[in-house]
Every structure is written in structure tokens, then in C-alpha cells.
Motif scaffolding. Structure first.
Motif, PDB file in Angstrom:
ATOM      1  N   LEU A  78      45.793  13.863  45.650  1.00 48.93           N
ATOM      2  CA  LEU A  78      44.503  13.181  45.501  1.00 48.93           C
ATOM      3  C   LEU A  78      44.664  11.882  44.717  1.00 48.93           C
ATOM      4  N   ASP A  79      43.843  10.894  45.066  1.00 50.85           N
ATOM      5  CA  ASP A  79      43.623   9.737  44.205  1.00 50.85           C
ATOM      6  C   ASP A  79      42.328  10.010  43.468  1.00 50.85           C
ATOM      7  N   ILE A  80      42.370   9.979  42.144  1.00 51.88           N
ATOM      8  CA  ILE A  80      41.203  10.274  41.317  1.00 51.88           C
ATOM      9  C   ILE A  80      40.914   9.064  40.448  1.00 51.88           C
ATOM     10  N   VAL A  81      39.682   8.544  40.527  1.00 46.10           N
ATOM     11  CA  VAL A  81      39.256   7.468  39.645  1.00 46.10           C
ATOM     12  C   VAL A  81      38.121   8.006  38.789  1.00 46.10           C
ATOM     13  N   ILE A  82      38.276   7.880  37.482  1.00 43.93           N
ATOM     14  CA  ILE A  82      37.263   8.353  36.542  1.00 43.93           C
ATOM     15  C   ILE A  82      36.688   7.144  35.821  1.00 43.93           C
ATOM     16  N   ILE A  83      35.370   7.020  35.863  1.00 43.75           N
ATOM     17  CA  ILE A  83      34.674   5.921  35.204  1.00 43.75           C
ATOM     18  C   ILE A  83      33.871   6.506  34.052  1.00 43.75           C
ATOM     19  N   ALA A  84      34.063   5.949  32.862  1.00 47.54           N
ATOM     20  CA  ALA A  84      33.322   6.421  31.692  1.00 47.54           C
ATOM     21  C   ALA A  84      31.972   5.717  31.636  1.00 47.54           C
ATOM     22  N   ARG A  85      30.926   6.464  31.397  1.00 49.87           N
ATOM     23  CA  ARG A  85      29.596   5.888  31.211  1.00 49.87           C
ATOM     24  C   ARG A  85      29.404   5.569  29.731  1.00 49.87           C
ATOM     25  N   SER A  86      28.438   4.709  29.452  1.00 53.90           N
ATOM     26  CA  SER A  86      28.229   4.303  28.057  1.00 53.90           C
ATOM     27  C   SER A  86      27.773   5.476  27.190  1.00 53.90           C
ATOM     28  N   SER A  87      27.181   6.510  27.796  1.00 50.31           N
ATOM     29  CA  SER A  87      26.766   7.680  27.017  1.00 50.31           C
ATOM     30  C   SER A  87      27.964   8.483  26.505  1.00 50.31           C
ATOM     31  N   ALA A  88      29.172   8.224  27.048  1.00 50.60           N
ATOM     32  CA  ALA A  88      30.373   8.933  26.596  1.00 50.60           C
ATOM     33  C   ALA A  88      30.895   8.409  25.261  1.00 50.60           C
ATOM     34  N   LYS A  89      30.401   7.258  24.852  1.00 48.01           N
ATOM     35  CA  LYS A  89      30.863   6.658  23.597  1.00 48.01           C
ATOM     36  C   LYS A  89      30.574   7.582  22.419  1.00 48.01           C
ATOM     37  N   GLY A  90      31.591   7.841  21.619  1.00 46.81           N
ATOM     38  CA  GLY A  90      31.419   8.661  20.421  1.00 46.81           C
ATOM     39  C   GLY A  90      31.449  10.161  20.662  1.00 46.81           C
ATOM     40  N   LYS A  91      31.702  10.588  21.897  1.00 48.54           N
ATOM     41  CA  LYS A  91      31.741  12.017  22.182  1.00 48.54           C
ATOM     42  C   LYS A  91      33.098  12.596  21.806  1.00 48.54           C
ATOM     43  N   SER A  92      33.113  13.905  21.584  1.00 40.85           N
ATOM     44  CA  SER A  92      34.343  14.579  21.167  1.00 40.85           C
ATOM     45  C   SER A  92      35.229  14.878  22.370  1.00 40.85           C
ATOM     46  N   TYR A  93      36.453  15.282  22.066  1.00 41.45           N
ATOM     47  CA  TYR A  93      37.393  15.664  23.116  1.00 41.45           C
ATOM     48  C   TYR A  93      36.829  16.789  23.971  1.00 41.45           C
ATOM     49  N   LYS A  94      36.251  17.804  23.341  1.00 39.74           N
ATOM     50  CA  LYS A  94      35.733  18.964  24.063  1.00 39.74           C
ATOM     51  C   LYS A  94      34.633  18.565  25.046  1.00 39.74           C
ATOM     52  N   GLU A  95      33.763  17.644  24.638  1.00 37.44           N
ATOM     53  CA  GLU A  95      32.678  17.207  25.526  1.00 37.44           C
ATOM     54  C   GLU A  95      33.220  16.446  26.734  1.00 37.44           C
ATOM     55  N   ILE A  96      34.227  15.598  26.513  1.00 40.01           N
ATOM     56  CA  ILE A  96      34.829  14.844  27.611  1.00 40.01           C
ATOM     57  C   ILE A  96      35.575  15.794  28.550  1.00 40.01           C
ATOM     58  N   GLU A  97      36.318  16.735  27.987  1.00 41.48           N
ATOM     59  CA  GLU A  97      37.049  17.712  28.805  1.00 41.48           C
ATOM     60  C   GLU A  97      36.081  18.547  29.640  1.00 41.48           C
ATOM     61  N   SER A  98      34.997  18.973  29.029  1.00 40.27           N
ATOM     62  CA  SER A  98      33.992  19.761  29.737  1.00 40.27           C
ATOM     63  C   SER A  98      33.381  18.955  30.884  1.00 40.27           C
ATOM     64  N   ALA A  99      33.105  17.673  30.648  1.00 42.08           N
ATOM     65  CA  ALA A  99      32.542  16.804  31.686  1.00 42.08           C
ATOM     66  C   ALA A  99      33.530  16.627  32.838  1.00 42.08           C
TER      67      ALA A  99
END
Length: 112
Positions: A78-99
Motif C-alpha cells: 500500500l501507499d499510505i499518506v497521512i495528513i495531520a489536522r490542526s486539531s492534532a496539535k498538542g495531542k499525546s502519542y496515545k491519541e495519535i496512535e488511536s486515531a
């Protein structure tokens, strides 16, 4: 990242944007496209709208590490592109991993 490479060229990103499927949640957007090679290629995009360079690089590292530790759950090819939204700013590792895992389940590609 054992099974993966980085997606670096702008043309590769554009191809995934045009031909791939996308899903989103509160923190991330994920585009996925089959690439026909035996390994995944991961591309991460964090816009200047999200924050300054320190914030953007931190988010990039969090996303890359989340993917690296959960990599065995993703199928190869697979080619996977992940784009971070501005709401991701300041979130913890666990929250990003869960997303990230949530998006994998939305795309029905996570092997659990």
C-alpha cells in the motif's frame, strides 16, 4: 519500519491523492492506494496551518512512531499518506496512535 519505505516525491503524493481512497477522523486524514510492490510506502504531511516547525516535526515524529509500532497490523503493498489536522496539535502519542488505528479500521485494512 521493517516493511515500509518513505513516500518522498510530490508526484507520488499527488498520485495517491487522485487515485486513492480517503477517510478522516478528528485528528488525521488517511489516503490509501495499492502500489503493486511488496512493501508499504508511508507519506506524512503536516501543513504550516497546524503550527510552527517545532509543532509540525513533533506531530510527524508521533505519526511515524505510531505507524512503526503498529506496522505489523497493516497489510503490505500500500501507499499510505497521512495528513495531520490542526486539531492534532498538542495531542499525546496515545491519541495519535488511536486515531491512526481507527483510520485503518475505517479503510478495512487492519489485520486484527
Amino acid at each position: 519500519m521493517r516493511f515500509s519505505e518513505s513516500l518522498k516525491k510530490n508526484s507520488d503524493f499527488q498520485t495517491v491523492y487522485k487515485k486513492g481512497n480517503s477517510n478522516a477522523n478528528k485528528y488525521l486524514v488517511m489516503y490509501i492506494m495499492k502500489n503493486g510492490i511488496g512493501k508499504n510506502r508511508l507519506g506524512i504531511s503536516v501543513s504550516k496551518k497546524v503550527g510552527n516547525s517545532i509543532v509540525r516535526h513533533r506531530l510527524t515524529r508521533l505519526i511515524r512512531e505510531s505507524y512503526r509500532l503498529q506496522e505489523e497490523k497493516f497489510p503490505c503493498g500500500l501507499d499510505i499518506v497521512i495528513i495531520a489536522r490542526s486539531s492534532a496539535k498538542g495531542k499525546s502519542y496515545k491519541e495519535i496512535e488511536s486515531a491512526l488505528l481507527h483510520l485503518g479500521r475505517l479503510h478495512k485494512i487492519i489485520n486484527e
